[in-house]
Design a protein around this motif. Structure first.
Motif, short mmCIF file in Angstrom:
data_model
loop_
_atom_site.label_atom_id
_atom_site.label_comp_id
_atom_site.label_asym_id
_atom_site.label_seq_id
_atom_site.Cartn_x
_atom_site.Cartn_y
_atom_site.Cartn_z
N ALA A 1 -2.32 -6.76 5.79
CA ALA A 1 -2.71 -7.25 4.47
C ALA A 1 -4.05 -6.71 4.01
O ALA A 1 -4.38 -6.82 2.82
CB ALA A 1 -2.74 -8.78 4.48
N ASP A 2 -4.82 -6.11 4.92
CA ASP A 2 -6.07 -5.48 4.50
C ASP A 2 -5.81 -4.33 3.54
O ASP A 2 -6.60 -4.06 2.63
CB ASP A 2 -6.84 -4.95 5.72
CG ASP A 2 -7.44 -6.07 6.56
OD1 ASP A 2 -7.73 -7.14 6.00
OD2 ASP A 2 -7.63 -5.85 7.77
N ASP A 3 -4.69 -3.64 3.75
CA ASP A 3 -4.37 -2.46 2.95
C ASP A 3 -3.27 -2.69 1.93
O ASP A 3 -3.06 -1.86 1.04
CB ASP A 3 -3.95 -1.31 3.87
CG ASP A 3 -5.05 -0.92 4.85
OD1 ASP A 3 -6.22 -0.87 4.42
OD2 ASP A 3 -4.73 -0.69 6.03
N ASP A 4 -2.55 -3.78 2.06
CA ASP A 4 -1.42 -4.04 1.17
C ASP A 4 -1.44 -5.49 0.72
O ASP A 4 -1.11 -6.40 1.48
CB ASP A 4 -0.10 -3.72 1.88
CG ASP A 4 1.11 -3.85 0.97
OD1 ASP A 4 0.92 -4.16 -0.24
OD2 ASP A 4 2.24 -3.65 1.45
N SER B 1 14.57 -4.62 6.00
CA SER B 1 13.92 -3.52 5.28
C SER B 1 12.69 -3.95 4.49
O SER B 1 12.09 -3.13 3.80
CB SER B 1 14.93 -2.85 4.34
OG SER B 1 15.33 -3.74 3.32
N MET B 2 12.30 -5.22 4.61
CA MET B 2 11.11 -5.71 3.90
C MET B 2 9.89 -5.65 4.82
O MET B 2 9.97 -5.99 6.01
CB MET B 2 11.35 -7.15 3.42
CG MET B 2 12.42 -7.27 2.37
SD MET B 2 12.89 -8.98 1.99
CE MET B 2 11.36 -9.64 1.32
N LYS B 3 8.76 -5.26 4.26
CA LYS B 3 7.55 -5.11 5.06
C LYS B 3 7.11 -6.41 5.71
O LYS B 3 6.50 -6.41 6.77
CB LYS B 3 6.41 -4.57 4.19
CG LYS B 3 6.59 -3.15 3.70
CD LYS B 3 5.40 -2.72 2.86
CE LYS B 3 5.57 -1.30 2.35
NZ LYS B 3 4.41 -0.89 1.49
N GLU B 4 7.40 -7.53 5.06
CA GLU B 4 6.94 -8.81 5.58
C GLU B 4 7.83 -9.36 6.69
O GLU B 4 7.48 -10.36 7.33
CB GLU B 4 6.87 -9.85 4.46
CG GLU B 4 8.21 -10.25 3.88
CD GLU B 4 8.09 -11.18 2.69
OE1 GLU B 4 8.16 -12.39 2.89
OE2 GLU B 4 7.91 -10.68 1.56
N LYS C 1 -4.42 -14.96 2.31
CA LYS C 1 -5.36 -13.83 2.32
C LYS C 1 -5.12 -12.91 1.13
O LYS C 1 -6.07 -12.48 0.46
CB LYS C 1 -5.22 -13.06 3.63
CG LYS C 1 -6.16 -11.86 3.75
CD LYS C 1 -6.04 -11.19 5.11
CE LYS C 1 -7.01 -10.03 5.24
NZ LYS C 1 -6.95 -9.40 6.59
N LYS C 2 -3.86 -12.60 0.85
CA LYS C 2 -3.55 -11.71 -0.25
C LYS C 2 -3.98 -12.30 -1.60
O LYS C 2 -4.29 -11.56 -2.53
CB LYS C 2 -2.05 -11.42 -0.28
CG LYS C 2 -1.57 -10.53 0.86
CD LYS C 2 -0.08 -10.22 0.75
CE LYS C 2 0.36 -9.25 1.83
NZ LYS C 2 1.79 -8.87 1.71
#
Length: 306
Positions: A286-289, A215-218, A260-261
């Motif tokens: 990662a461009d948006d989050d 359930s984690m985005k990563e 990057k983040k």
């Protein structure tokens, strides 16, 4: 393509990931500067690719090589070696990595209890060892005939006495259970509407990490993915903005994504095309989050803290 519903696991097949794979590069010749490889995923064998990168061009190396276990990585299998052969394997890649580091550079190498001795042996030959970090994997299968293995090591070394370490960037926020006051005021802790806490210096025992799950985005379908929070601790402590970070065993891209983040430059090397697809997909996300679970407002939070 991500799965629907609450399951956010990235498991895009190669048949649907050609656009991501096309963003990767393949090095055929040595490069004199990092201009052509910065912020790129390099598809290739790190034992070859590292010979093509310019010396003294990297500020930080984070390596997560195969542990000395027989394990399957997509369509490739790493076979367990006898201890001496695994030491030679470690020595081979680490000798290729060292010339790439600047004199002010640092290196972190992930391992388990079986491979930890080999990593220490080789790192002590090539670097000055600063510490051994032990972190808790809070999940894992139990054993009927042994203690459940829930710990992994990270060996930390440097090239010289002049290295980067930003301790104030990796403070750990902890709840204050027994608050001490002086003249009626909190001493070394903060009393806020959200509770009492203290921002403490980090130790070499990390118990606040969550291994990525569905359930984690990563989360990806890579079998041995490290959490972004773990990489964030290393990157913030041992690099500055715009520094160059190299990961020779990139896997599904956690080092590159976290770099990057956090405003760093990165070079990732991975020899499996499918994992390269997932890495590039995550870099696009990662461009948006820019969020990193468990890290906010310049401090690291305890596991499961809301």
């Amino acid at each position: 393509m991500k799965t629907s519903g609450k399951n956010k696991t990235i498991n895009t097949p190669l048949s649907e990931g050609q656009d991501y794979l096309d963003r990767c590069i393949r090095l055929k010749h040595a490069v004199s500067s990092t201009d052509a490889v910065l912020d790129k995923t390099i598809l290739g064998d790190c034992f070859h690719v590292m010979t093509l990168l310019p010396p003294l061009s990297v500020d930080l190396i984070i390596a997560d090589p195969p542990y000395n276990l027989s394990k399957k990585y997509n369509d490739k299998t790493f076979k367990k070696r006898d201890p001496e052969k695994y030491i030679e394997y470690t020595r081979k890649w680490m000798r290729l990595a060292k010339p790439l580091l600047k004199e002010t550079g640092s290196i972190y190498v992930c391992c388990d209890w079986r491979s930890s001795g080999a990593v220490e042996t080789v790192m002590s030959e090539l670097f000055t060892i600063r510490n051994r970090i032990t972190w808790e994997r809070e999940k894992g299968r139990g054993s009927r005939s042994n203690w459940k293995n829930c710990l992994e090591d990270i060996w930390y070394g440097v090239c010289s006495d002049h290295f980067t370490f930003n301790v104030d960037r990796v403070k750990q926020r902890r709840r204050v259970i027994a608050p001490y006051r002086e003249n009626g005021k909190p001493k070394d802790w903060t009393d806020s509407p959200k509770g009492r806490y203290r921002d403490t210096h980090p130790s070499n025992l990390w118990k606040d990490l969550t291994v990525p799950f569905w359930s984690m985005k990563e989360n990806t379908a890579h079998p041995y993915q490290k959490p972004e929070k773990l990489l964030a601790k290393i990157i913030l402590a041992s690099s500055d903005p715009e520094d160059v970070i190299l990961d020779p065993f990139l896997g599904s891209g956690t080092t590159s994504v976290t770099a990057k983040k956090l405003g760093r430059r990165f070079i990732g090397i991975e020899n499996d095309p499918l994992y390269c697809v997932w890495a590039e997909q995550r870099l696009e996300m990662a461009d948006d989050d820019k969020t990193i679970q468990g890290y906010a407002d310049g401090v690291f939070r305890e596991r499961n803290e809301k």
